[in-house]
Design an enzyme around this catalytic site. Structure first.
Site, PDB file in Angstrom:
ATOM      1  N   GLY A  16       0.820  -1.207   0.000  1.00  0.00           N
ATOM      2  CA  GLY A  16       0.000   0.000   0.000  1.00  0.00           C
ATOM      3  C   GLY A  16       0.850   1.252   0.000  1.00  0.00           C
ATOM      4  O   GLY A  16       1.882   1.307   0.669  1.00  0.00           O
ATOM      5  N   ARG A  77       1.377  -5.349  -5.528  1.00  0.00           N
ATOM      6  CA  ARG A  77       1.600  -6.590  -4.793  1.00  0.00           C
ATOM      7  C   ARG A  77       1.896  -7.679  -5.816  1.00  0.00           C
ATOM      8  O   ARG A  77       1.251  -7.756  -6.853  1.00  0.00           O
ATOM      9  CB  ARG A  77       0.375  -6.938  -3.948  1.00  0.00           C
ATOM     10  N   ASP A 108       4.886  -4.891   6.312  1.00  0.00           N
ATOM     11  CA  ASP A 108       5.409  -6.202   6.695  1.00  0.00           C
ATOM     12  C   ASP A 108       5.446  -7.193   5.531  1.00  0.00           C
ATOM     13  O   ASP A 108       6.318  -8.057   5.481  1.00  0.00           O
ATOM     14  CB  ASP A 108       4.630  -6.788   7.878  1.00  0.00           C
ATOM     15  N   THR A 131       4.040   2.694   5.884  1.00  0.00           N
ATOM     16  CA  THR A 131       2.658   2.230   6.025  1.00  0.00           C
ATOM     17  C   THR A 131       1.921   3.185   6.952  1.00  0.00           C
ATOM     18  O   THR A 131       2.475   3.603   7.978  1.00  0.00           O
ATOM     19  CB  THR A 131       2.582   0.804   6.589  1.00  0.00           C
ATOM     20  N   ILE A 132       0.686   3.517   6.626  1.00  0.00           N
ATOM     21  CA  ILE A 132      -0.061   4.448   7.469  1.00  0.00           C
ATOM     22  C   ILE A 132      -0.522   3.810   8.773  1.00  0.00           C
ATOM     23  O   ILE A 132      -0.918   4.514   9.704  1.00  0.00           O
ATOM     24  CB  ILE A 132      -1.274   5.032   6.727  1.00  0.00           C
ATOM     25  N   ASP A 133      -0.466   2.469   8.869  1.00  0.00           N
ATOM     26  CA  ASP A 133      -1.003   1.780  10.051  1.00  0.00           C
ATOM     27  C   ASP A 133      -0.136   1.930  11.297  1.00  0.00           C
ATOM     28  O   ASP A 133      -0.607   1.700  12.411  1.00  0.00           O
ATOM     29  CB  ASP A 133      -1.204   0.296   9.754  1.00  0.00           C
ATOM     30  N   ASP A 135       2.154   0.040  12.514  1.00  0.00           N
ATOM     31  CA  ASP A 135       2.183  -1.201  13.298  1.00  0.00           C
ATOM     32  C   ASP A 135       3.501  -1.971  13.177  1.00  0.00           C
ATOM     33  O   ASP A 135       3.591  -3.119  13.611  1.00  0.00           O
ATOM     34  CB  ASP A 135       1.031  -2.112  12.881  1.00  0.00           C
ATOM     35  N   ARG A 177      -6.658  -1.984   9.660  1.00  0.00           N
ATOM     36  CA  ARG A 177      -7.168  -3.355   9.538  1.00  0.00           C
ATOM     37  C   ARG A 177      -6.829  -4.193  10.758  1.00  0.00           C
ATOM     38  O   ARG A 177      -7.663  -4.929  11.277  1.00  0.00           O
ATOM     39  CB  ARG A 177      -6.592  -3.995   8.273  1.00  0.00           C
ATOM     40  N   GLY A 191     -12.114  14.554  20.174  1.00  0.00           N
ATOM     41  CA  GLY A 191     -13.103  14.474  21.247  1.00  0.00           C
ATOM     42  C   GLY A 191     -14.197  13.459  21.010  1.00  0.00           C
ATOM     43  O   GLY A 191     -15.358  13.677  21.375  1.00  0.00           O
ATOM     44  N   SER A 221     -25.089  15.255  20.838  1.00  0.00           N
ATOM     45  CA  SER A 221     -24.479  14.785  19.588  1.00  0.00           C
ATOM     46  C   SER A 221     -23.226  14.003  19.942  1.00  0.00           C
ATOM     47  O   SER A 221     -22.615  14.246  20.981  1.00  0.00           O
ATOM     48  CB  SER A 221     -24.120  15.952  18.660  1.00  0.00           C
TER      49      SER A 221
END
Length: 328
Positions: A16, A77, A108, A131-133, A135, A177, A191, A221
């Site tokens: 990605g 990929r 990974d 990677t934006i995750d 992790d 994910r 918030g 709300s």
């Protein structure tokens, strides 16, 4: 800098895309040029490695890309690279172009491919976490995470305006994910009344209790931030169950999706990518291989790819407590 034997390196992006990948490519190319090493860009990740999509790059090849999202080398990929035959073809391409070492930018999946390739053929490899995750173990943050987080925060801020104006409940799904870093931090920053992430074992009754407590405190709300990998359910399922429990609620759903992957990288991601690109090349020159370049406590460090793959960054427990306290 110690004497080095690296003459030609290849750099590619895989998996990605993430904002800041171009800044990393730029740093690799210009650092290599500074030290007299030829650098080749490989298009479309491991597919390009297999099929020989190599382009020689110099300082001017990477002009004006530090501010661009995505990746100029494209990403893909590769199922073929998962096979011994595909990796053999990739090695033959490296031999043909006299590539001594590879800089692999990705997550990974990219790291696993680099590790196998190094073990089978001895090609010197260093990975950069893109990677934006967020992790990947061995670095405090990954390239693209800060930009994605700010994109999510800005979007949720806008959604909150509508939620407040119409006394609505919004379920907002963000990427993540298998990791809740974006959800947790964007939820705190905006918030959110509740934040649902894969790392936390949530129950639907806990969510309902949160709504009841909010109502008692006079909140009319709410914004609930949900990581896409949340095991309790997706935003549609959660919204449906909430509507059944609270029929009077005016509920809306927003999925931010791939907007979080795009856009110009933040200053933080540009500097991080520049440091890691530099660190990858200098690490190769020092003889390092089968490792990942990362930043920990503001210092450049190297972690074995095996460790980076097996372990994962963990959620800060204090942040979970903070999110509950500040949502009162």
């Amino acid at each position: 800098m110690a004497e080095h034997t690296i003459k030609k390196i290849g750099v590619f992006t895989s998996g990605g895309d993430a904002p800041g990948m171009n800044a990393a490519i730029r740093a690799v190319v210009r650092t290599a040029n500074y030290y007299g090493i030829e650098c080749y860009g490989i298009r479309e990740g491991y597919n390009g490695l297999i099929h020989g999509h190599f382009t020689k790059m110099g300082p001017r090849s990477v002009s004006n890309i530090i501010n661009l999202g995505g990746t100029i080398l494209k990403s893909a990929r590769s199922e073929d690279f998962r096979t011994p035959e595909g990796r053999k073809m990739a090695y033959e391409q490296c031999q043909k172009h006299e590539i001594n070492a590879l800089v692999c930018i990705g997550g990974d999946g990219t790291f696993k491919g680099a590790k196998v390739f190094n073990e089978e053929y001895g090609i010197q490899t260093i990975c950069i976490p893109g990677t934006i995750d967020n992790d990947i173990f061995g670095t405090d943050t990954t390239i693209g995470y800060d930009t994605a987080l700010n994109t999510a925060m800005e979007a949720i801020d806008k959604i909150r305006d509508t939620a407040t104006s119409h006394n609505r409940v919004f379920f907002v799904e963000v990427m993540g994910r298998d990791a809740g870093f974006i959800a947790l931090n964007s939820g705190i920053a905006t918030g959110a009344v509740d934040i649902l992430i894969p790392e936390q074992k949530d129950s639907i009754n806990d969510l309902f209790d949160t709504f009841r407590k909010s109502a008692k405190r006079g909140k009319n709300s709410s914004v609930v931030v949900v990581a896409e990998g949340e095991e309790l359910g997706n935003v549609y399922e959660l919204a449906k169950k909430t509507k059944e429990e609270f029929p009077a609620y005016d509920i809306r759903i927003t999925i931010l999706g791939h907007i979080q992957r795009g856009g110009s990288p933040t200053c933080g991601d540009r500097v991080l990518a520049s440091r890691l690109g530099y660190g990858a090349v200098t690490g190769l020159m020092e003889g390092r291989t089968n490792v990942m370049a990362g930043i920990r406590s503001n210092q450049l460090v190297y972690t074995t790819i095996e460790e980076a793959i097996k372990k994962h960054n963990t959620i800060n427990k204090d942040l979970l407590q903070i999110s509950e306290i500040l949502a009162l």
